[in-house]
Scaffold this motif. Structure first.
Motif, short mmCIF file in Angstrom:
data_model
loop_
_atom_site.label_atom_id
_atom_site.label_comp_id
_atom_site.label_asym_id
_atom_site.label_seq_id
_atom_site.Cartn_x
_atom_site.Cartn_y
_atom_site.Cartn_z
N GLY A 213 -12.43 23.08 17.48
CA GLY A 213 -13.80 22.58 17.58
C GLY A 213 -14.43 22.37 16.22
N ARG A 214 -14.09 23.22 15.28
CA ARG A 214 -14.62 23.07 13.92
C ARG A 214 -13.94 21.91 13.19
NH1 ARG A 214 -14.41 28.76 14.49
NH2 ARG A 214 -12.34 28.87 13.52
N PRO A 217 -14.97 18.07 15.69
CA PRO A 217 -16.24 18.27 16.41
C PRO A 217 -16.53 17.20 17.47
CG PRO A 217 -16.64 17.51 14.16
CD PRO A 217 -15.19 17.83 14.25
#
Length: 237
Positions: A213-214, A217
């Motif tokens: 997710g980082r 995004p």
């Protein structure tokens, strides 16, 4: 089969069932086209992704896998029957498909499966290799390459019972979401081992999802896959 194998097969089956990219049909469309077979045998069917894909081209499909864990989690379909016992395979298949399983088949077993083909029946050896290098680089992970030949076909065997119709290698791009990528990564034994080291945990699903997710995004990841197939017809003697 020992407990460790059972545990591995159950875990692998979970991730295979959760998500696989729609690559099986791409190969089958390109190779088989408009052909329709009366019956097919899918050798090493796993949880049935390739087996279900074959129903587009066959009236009936039998999926065989020696792993009970895989068969128990296999996708149900009205045109599909799953077995984990070789003795339950009947002769008379018009197509035998090795989708990512030929690497594990020796000459004796190849002859066994060939004997279950109808005269003039077809054999399809096919596989795909998802190219994870960009994702692994983004995560700072180095993974040793497995001793596995995705392009293996009947050239590796001393047989004169088949005639090659067509053989091809090509590459495709597909897009998946972060949680789908997690299942893909955790279905690869060598990658999962490195991820367990990186996150210092056996249960890496959530830490891996958070990390992706980082890095991504937008929740969209583009991957490439190498595609391989060789298509044969059994010769009639």
């Amino acid at each position: 089969m020992g407990n460790n194998n059972d545990e591995y097969n159950f875990d692998a089956a979970f991730h295979y069932k959760a998500y696989r990219p729609p690559l099986h049909t791409i190969i089958l469309d390109r190779c088989i086209g408009n052909q329709i077979f009366e019956s097919a045998l899918d050798v090493g069917c796993g949880v049935g992704n390739s087996t279900i894909a074959l129903t587009k081209f066959c009236d009936q499909v039998v999926g065989y896998d020696p792993s009970e864990s895989m068969i128990q989690q296999a996708q149900k379909h009205e045109m599909v029957k799953y077995v984990s016992n070789l003795n339950k395979l009947n002769p008379g298949y018009s197509l035998v498909c090795f989708f990512g399983s030929l690497f594990y088949i020796d000459s004796v077993m190849l002859e066994f499966y060939s004997d279950h083909l109808t005269p003039g029946g077809n054999i399809l050896c096919c596989d795909f290799e998802i190219i994870y290098n960009p994702v692994l680089d983004d995560m700072g992970i180095s993974v040793s390459r497995l001793d596995y030949d995705h392009a293996k076909n009947l050239d590796a065997y001393d047989t004169n019972q088949t005639r090659l119709i067509v053989s091809e290698q090509f590459e495709v791009e597909f897009t998946c979401q972060n949680h789908e990528l997690v299942h893909l990564l955790l279905s690869e034994t060598n990658i999962k081992e490195e991820l367990s080291k990186k996150f210092d945990s056996v249960n890496v699903y959530q830490p891996l999802l958070d990390a992706l997710g980082r890095i991504y995004p937008t929740n969209q990841v583009k991957l490439n896959a190498g595609m391989y197939y060789s298509y044969y017809r059994k010769t009639i003697h």
